[in-house]
Each structure stands twice: as structure tokens, then as C-alpha cells.
Design a protein around this motif. Sequence first.
Motif, PDB file in Angstrom:
ATOM      1  N   UNK A 235       0.832  -1.204   0.000  1.00 35.16           N
ATOM      2  CA  UNK A 235       0.000   0.000   0.000  1.00 35.16           C
ATOM      3  C   UNK A 235       0.871   1.260   0.000  1.00 35.16           C
ATOM      4  N   UNK A 236       1.922   1.258   0.826  1.00 28.77           N
ATOM      5  CA  UNK A 236       2.836   2.400   0.880  1.00 28.77           C
ATOM      6  C   UNK A 236       3.490   2.625  -0.484  1.00 28.77           C
ATOM      7  N   UNK A 237       3.927   1.551  -1.126  1.00 31.99           N
ATOM      8  CA  UNK A 237       4.599   1.687  -2.416  1.00 31.99           C
ATOM      9  C   UNK A 237       3.655   2.249  -3.479  1.00 31.99           C
ATOM     10  N   UNK A 238       2.376   1.848  -3.407  1.00 27.48           N
ATOM     11  CA  UNK A 238       1.407   2.400  -4.365  1.00 27.48           C
ATOM     12  C   UNK A 238       1.206   3.898  -4.120  1.00 27.48           C
ATOM     13  N   UNK A 239       1.128   4.284  -2.832  1.00 27.41           N
ATOM     14  CA  UNK A 239       0.985   5.713  -2.502  1.00 27.41           C
ATOM     15  C   UNK A 239       2.213   6.495  -2.961  1.00 27.41           C
ATOM     16  N   UNK A 240       3.387   5.902  -2.763  1.00 27.55           N
ATOM     17  CA  UNK A 240       4.625   6.559  -3.172  1.00 27.55           C
ATOM     18  C   UNK A 240       4.644   6.756  -4.689  1.00 27.55           C
ATOM     19  N   UNK A 241       4.278   5.713  -5.435  1.00 24.80           N
ATOM     20  CA  UNK A 241       4.308   5.807  -6.904  1.00 24.80           C
ATOM     21  C   UNK A 241       3.351   6.876  -7.418  1.00 24.80           C
ATOM     22  N   UNK A 242       2.172   6.963  -6.794  1.00 27.59           N
ATOM     23  CA  UNK A 242       1.198   7.997  -7.183  1.00 27.59           C
ATOM     24  C   UNK A 242       1.773   9.380  -6.909  1.00 27.59           C
ATOM     25  N   UNK A 243       2.385   9.532  -5.729  1.00 26.12           N
ATOM     26  CA  UNK A 243       2.973  10.832  -5.360  1.00 26.12           C
ATOM     27  C   UNK A 243       4.139  11.172  -6.274  1.00 26.12           C
ATOM     28  N   UNK A 244       4.955  10.170  -6.610  1.00 31.42           N
ATOM     29  CA  UNK A 244       6.100  10.399  -7.496  1.00 31.42           C
ATOM     30  C   UNK A 244       5.632  10.883  -8.864  1.00 31.42           C
ATOM     31  N   UNK A 245       4.551  10.278  -9.374  1.00 29.79           N
ATOM     32  CA  UNK A 245       4.009  10.706 -10.672  1.00 29.79           C
ATOM     33  C   UNK A 245       3.545  12.159 -10.616  1.00 29.79           C
ATOM     34  N   UNK A 246       2.894  12.514  -9.492  1.00 29.43           N
ATOM     35  CA  UNK A 246       2.423  13.896  -9.322  1.00 29.43           C
ATOM     36  C   UNK A 246       3.597  14.862  -9.284  1.00 29.43           C
ATOM     37  N   UNK A 247       4.652  14.477  -8.562  1.00 28.32           N
ATOM     38  CA  UNK A 247       5.821  15.354  -8.434  1.00 28.32           C
ATOM     39  C   UNK A 247       6.510  15.558  -9.787  1.00 28.32           C
ATOM     40  N   UNK A 248       6.563  14.509 -10.572  1.00 27.95           N
ATOM     41  CA  UNK A 248       7.181  14.617 -11.905  1.00 27.95           C
ATOM     42  C   UNK A 248       6.391  15.591 -12.779  1.00 27.95           C
ATOM     43  N   UNK A 249       5.068  15.523 -12.683  1.00 23.13           N
ATOM     44  CA  UNK A 249       4.229  16.429 -13.474  1.00 23.13           C
ATOM     45  C   UNK A 249       4.415  17.873 -13.026  1.00 23.13           C
ATOM     46  N   UNK A 250       4.519  18.041 -11.687  1.00 23.52           N
ATOM     47  CA  UNK A 250       4.754  19.395 -11.170  1.00 23.52           C
ATOM     48  C   UNK A 250       6.090  19.933 -11.660  1.00 23.52           C
ATOM     49  N   UNK A 251       7.114  19.080 -11.636  1.00 20.51           N
ATOM     50  CA  UNK A 251       8.456  19.494 -12.065  1.00 20.51           C
ATOM     51  C   UNK A 251       8.466  19.834 -13.540  1.00 20.51           C
ATOM     52  N   UNK A 252       7.608  19.148 -14.315  1.00 20.50           N
ATOM     53  CA  UNK A 252       7.567  19.381 -15.758  1.00 20.50           C
ATOM     54  C   UNK A 252       6.602  20.468 -16.160  1.00 20.50           C
ATOM     55  N   UNK A 253       6.058  21.173 -15.198  1.00 21.64           N
ATOM     56  CA  UNK A 253       5.142  22.273 -15.515  1.00 21.64           C
ATOM     57  C   UNK A 253       3.736  21.810 -15.825  1.00 21.64           C
ATOM     58  N   UNK A 254       3.436  20.557 -15.529  1.00 20.30           N
ATOM     59  CA  UNK A 254       2.101  20.039 -15.856  1.00 20.30           C
ATOM     60  C   UNK A 254       1.132  20.114 -14.692  1.00 20.30           C
TER      61      UNK A 254
END
Length: 454
Positions: A415-434
Motif C-alpha cells: 500500500x505504501x509503495x502504491x501511494x509513493x508511486x502515485x505521489x512520485x508521478x504527481x511530483x514529476x508532473x509538477x516538475x515538468x510544468x504540468x
Amino acid sequence: MFENLTTRLGTVLDSIRGQGRLTEDQINAATRELRMALLEADVALPVVKEFIERIKVRAIGVEITQSLTPGQQFLRVVQQELTQTLGGVAEPINLRAQPPAVILMAGLQGAGKTTTTGKLALFLKEREKKTVIVVSADVYRPAAIEQLRIVAGNVGVEWFPSEVGQNPIAIAEAALAHARKTYADVLIVDTAGRTTVNEDMMKEITALHGALNPVETLFVVDSMTGQDAAKTAKAFADVLPLTGVVLTKVDGDSRGGAALSVRQVTGKPIKFMGMGEKSDKLEIFHPDRIATRILGQGDMLSLIEETTRKVDQEKALKFAEKLKKNKTFDLEDFREQMAQVQNMGSMEAILDKLPGGAQMKAQVAKANPEKQIKRSVAIINSMTKQERKYPDLIKASRKRRIAAGAGVEVQAVNQLMRQFETTRDMMKKMAGGGMMKMMRSLAGKMPPGMMPKR
């Protein structure tokens, strides 16, 4: 805080919010409901009568009947009158005196005087940059003196010793002499409380006031006692020149009667409110912000101020730069973000300040986010440094070892790893201006009303 009152007022105001025209009958019906809501919240009857009368006068007048959006205007009038009932404007603590400025704490036993003395000392030390000394003049309870010594140690201010059997005035005068000698900015005197207002208590605190001539005399009162809080405050105000009131245990008060009664009954401003046991849980009382909280509109200004104070700005800046430069987000970062959330306090306290947060409280309480965060941090702590830096290494056998180390089931690690992956995807989008793209994608996954309307 104020959940019951917020819910009742919300129902009343929702019924007229979208009206294109308001009749006198509709206004009368709405004010009747407002009256019942306030009485159920244990607001003092004279305060309710005056509040409702002011609403009626303004609502039946030109201000609302000729408005193009009468429902919204009625809400605005209620908000303005709530603000007025709560005191109008925030009244800051007065330290305009030749140092040391003396603050006298008064109140009944069990109201939270000693805890509040510690909270106020920390507030003045951290936000006003003052050197503070605290002293207990409660010579009837040995535990009270010891409690203040511990509280002072916890918040990092000087405690002036006193003992059972000493004269309270002698204690206070010795503490004042010491404060002058050491060039302290503030001396806070914690006084004795009783279970009820009595003549001996009033004589003692009046004598203390005369000996110290404090710049602030604050009455500390338990908000959970409702309109009894206002009555007790008035009894003190009749014999002691109070300068303000501190409401304690506000986080446990779902009704709000004390907050809405004290100012009008005593004529004294509410200066602070205590929100829990922790030493930093003392807030300046802003009547306008409390009015918007009661009406379910949140208090974004207080939330922003609190975030600015409690979030480590240096760490936040480093994280933002790392994200922008490397576009990487690992489990160390994830743990750090959770720690920042923990520093903000309970999720319940955060929701109190968000528009519509009161409606989400029950749902969030079931999820127990604080417990979830602690468990997640324990799981990450059970990983090796390499695993935290390179999360993709974590396969089945490593998950079993991590789960055993954290004392949880493997499902919790998954469950933690799934939450981490979702958060990581969000952070990547933020970093890319999305950011806007990410917000739009999130909107479809969140409960109705959670995302802002465009």
C-alpha cells in the motif's frame, strides 16, 4: 471546533443562498432557525436576542430587499454580525510597558491556566522574541508549582521557584525583582484557582493585581463550559480589571457558545484560544476569521500563516530545486514530505481552516491519517538507504524483510509503495510544468466538491 453550529447555520443559509428574492416571511423563518441554532450551541440568551435583532433590522431593510443577490447578501450580513459579536477586530497582547511587562493569569481550577501560561510564554518567546520568566503563586497545590516548572522547561523559559506556604504577594514581588535584575522582557504570574468563584479567591487575586500593576490581566476559561464560561468571566470582570480572555480546549468545543457569549457578556476581548495540549497550540483570536470558520468558509489566512511558521523553508526550497533539476523523487523525499505534514499538526485542525473542511472531518477521522503517516514512516525507516534511494529495487523478498522490521503485514508495504508511486508521478508532473494537467486528472478521482470550480 464549532461543528454543530457550523452544520446548523449551513443548513439555514443554504436554504436561502440561491434565492433571487427574499420575502419578510422567509427572513423571519431564517432568523428563527438561526436563533434555535445559537441556543443549541449554548450561546447566552441576551447575546442571541441582540444578534437576531441586528440581523432582522438589516435583513428587512434596503440592504437585502433591494439587493440583486439577496441570498448572498443575507450570508454577508450574518458573517458581519457574527464578527461583531465575537469582538470585531483582533486585539493583540499589550506589552507596551517598561520591562518587565507583567501578565497576570486568572481563572478557575481546571480551566487550563498553567498549560496556557506555558503556551503564552512560548508564543512570546518565539513570535515576539521576548525573554520570559514564569512564576506560580498557587501556594495551595504543590502539583501546580511543579507542573509550571515542567511546562517552563518544555518551552525553554525561566521558571522562578516558589513553595507551598509562602505568601502569594511575596512570591510575585520576589519574581518581579528578579525579572528586573535579569532584564527580562515579560513576567507571567500563574495564580491559584478554585472550583467556584469565592470571596477569598477574589481578595487574593485583587491584592496580587494591586501589588504587581500588570499590563495584562487575562482570564483563562474552559470553552467547553458554554455560557457558564461567560458567566464566570463576568464574575471576575466585575471585581478585577481584566484586559482580555483566553478560551481553552476550543478543539473540544463543538458548540461554540463560549466564544459567541464571552465578549458581549463581559465587554472584554478574547485575545487567544488554546487548541489542544501541545505547547504551540495557542492562536491569536481573529473575530473575522472565526466567523468565516463558523460559517464553513474556512480560514485560509491562518492556515497560510501556520504553514509559513511550521514548514522548514530551507528544506522546502532545497526539495523544490532538486525536483526541478533532477526530476527525481525517492522514498527519502516521501518521508520528508510526511514529516512536514506532521509538523502542521492534526489533520482535523487543518480541515478546520479549509473551506468545507467540517463536512470532510468524519470521513477523514475514520481513515486516521496521523496513524497512517506514522506507520508509513516506520516502514520507510525499515528500509536500507539504497532501497530508499532506488525504490525499484524493492521486490517481494525485500518487502517481507521490510514488513517484519516495521512490524506490519506485507500488504501495508504494498500500500505504501502504491501511494509513493502515485505521489512520485504527481511530483514529476509538477516538475515538468504540468500542474494544471495534474489538477484536471485529479478532479475525476476526488469526491464531489473537493476540487475548486473554475
